[in-house]
Design an enzyme around this catalytic site. Sequence first.
Site, short mmCIF file in Angstrom:
data_model
loop_
_atom_site.label_atom_id
_atom_site.label_comp_id
_atom_site.label_asym_id
_atom_site.label_seq_id
_atom_site.Cartn_x
_atom_site.Cartn_y
_atom_site.Cartn_z
CD GLU A 1 -0.78 -20.47 81.64
OE1 GLU A 1 -1.18 -19.44 82.22
OE2 GLU A 1 -1.43 -21.03 80.74
CG ASP B 1 -1.01 -17.47 79.09
OD1 ASP B 1 0.03 -16.79 79.23
OD2 ASP B 1 -1.08 -18.51 78.42
CG ASP C 1 -5.86 -17.83 78.46
OD1 ASP C 1 -5.55 -18.17 79.63
OD2 ASP C 1 -5.33 -18.33 77.46
CG ASP D 1 -6.83 -22.97 79.26
OD1 ASP D 1 -7.73 -23.57 79.89
OD2 ASP D 1 -6.53 -23.22 78.07
#
Length: 626
Positions: A421, A494, A496, A498
């Site tokens: 990402e 990541d 998180d 997102d």
Amino acid sequence: MAAKNDYNAENIKVLEGLEAVQKRPSMYIGGTGKDGLHHLVYEVVDNSVDESLAGFCKNVLVIINKDGSLTVKDDGRGIPVDMHAQYKKPALEIALTKLHAGGKFEKSAYAISGGLHGVGISVVNALSSRLKAVVRRDGKIYQQEYSVGKPKYAMKVVGKAGKETGTEINFIPDPDIFSTVEFDFAVLRKRLQEIAFLNPVKITLEDKRNDKKEIFHYEGGLVDFVQHINKSKTVLHKPIYFKRQEDDTIVEVVVQYNDGYNESIFGFVNIINTTEGGTHVSGFKTALTRAVNDYIAKKGLLKGGKLSGDDTREGLTAIINIKMRDPQFEGQTKTKLGNSEMKGIVDSMAHLALTEFLEENPTIANKIAQKVVASAKAREAAKKARDLVRRKNVIGFGGLPGKLADCSSKKTDNTELYIVEGDSAGGSAKMGRDKEFQAILPMKGKTINVEKANPTKALSHEGITNLITAIGTGVRENFDISKLRYGRVVILSDADVDGQHITTLLLTFFYRYLPELIENGNLFIAVPPLYRIRKKKDYYVYNEEELKKTIEKVGKSEVTRFKGLSEMNPQQLWDTTLDPKKRILKKVKIEDAVLADEVFTMLMGDVVGPRRKFIEVNADIAEVDM
Ligand code: 0RA
């Protein structure tokens, strides 16, 4: 007397005791973990379902008891209790204490059984620390208990049954054999619902540990099943259903198109979910392609052209349910039907039935025709778009995308493609990786949601084309595993929300366009660490619990929370997510294709109702990222 009286105590072929089962449980139930544990339940339930298929049982009750035992109770004829002439023991005791070789002992009484399934109740007894069998027959209640497969007393009459008949098995799985002996409601629920869709039987599942209860009973059978699968989709017509029998083979098919782009075909053989497909599924596909092409040619709907198989399956949900003698199962997980004669049988039956249906139902036939012709045109357009993008993408070497940092090894077995990402994390990964076997493909921003985009749009998305080119296999009808360029394809995003969204988008793409890659075990998700703890040396931890433990161990220390991969330098990335000795990779599996299809449609598709309900139901288990 009952019609199927070829079963009685004399007819049971007795071969051996239960020691073989206790010595090698996996040979009989596939394993001694969670799957094997639940296999015990299916083993007992299958016998009740067989009894219902024979026409004698309507209700099956499965109870997870508080004491760790499980009960399966049915209202069939009850396991026979008459004396075996040679063994001088009741049939019930023999059924429970002897291993019946050659599959099911009652094979002649029941037309169907298959795979591991149907090894017999004695296997459950062998692997239970305690088991109690209660039979209601001939106005009496008979009972016998066993301990690790051995009778604790001779079968006895314990009461009057009146008109009631049936079998009740209560067992406690042996903790010395199984790594876990805790029954999982959700696991049982899934399989029991599937069984109920496929058989005319009412199954009740009760969990006494928390007073949960669900009833599975589908008068509509396969038609109910396809509607259940399509409940989050916008369907084009009512389900098309047909059932045909030829000698001992029963072929049952249901077909329903929706306005989406995905193909979902589910095959069952003798109630076994054939996730790897096989001859029955390929027979059906051939029949559908032919029947739809014939119809379209006859109506002159696609001038000059011909529909590919994929065109006829866009937006299709179909279930093919076969009952047959002696199925041969092949493939990695033994869930691929191998009997070659089945292809022709299903093909000719389905072709005839579909042709007839299309002729007799012009309104539905026209809707389907429009759908498949549109998909043929879109596919043609997509191909042009793909060719265009491919040309744009070719930057010198072998047509590989310019963003890809390839590895030097060409051995597919041990090479890895990391989809990373963000360009900045991608940059660090390029520096931190082992160039010999690790390739890096940075993914800028969020990739397209293929659940909502038609194939033309999906396949002309730059990130997606880069990915397809890097992997090498092609997609869908062009998929060729021998062209795979890396043994492992790893998604790294990541830690998180997102990042999770990006992972989900990529998983949706893989599931819809390259499911074979998942089935083949090539797709992985890398788990990035959440914190770094600095105390003389660096510790990386992957969850809150590990964080607490590590701090307790090393004392006060400096703790940094990684917000994203881009905060790590190349060395840190190597240490935490790239180094095969330290990283955590999760292998992506499709355990249940029906469920996976449902979840992807619901979470990524455009019908809002079911998604809202899912979020409401699961809100308390979701992690909220601050
Ligand atoms: C063999 C023959 C008969 C019934 C069964 C097996 C039977 C087994 C199980 C196991 C769980 N539930 C079951 N229900 C039935 C019938 C023999 C007869 O009555 O003619």
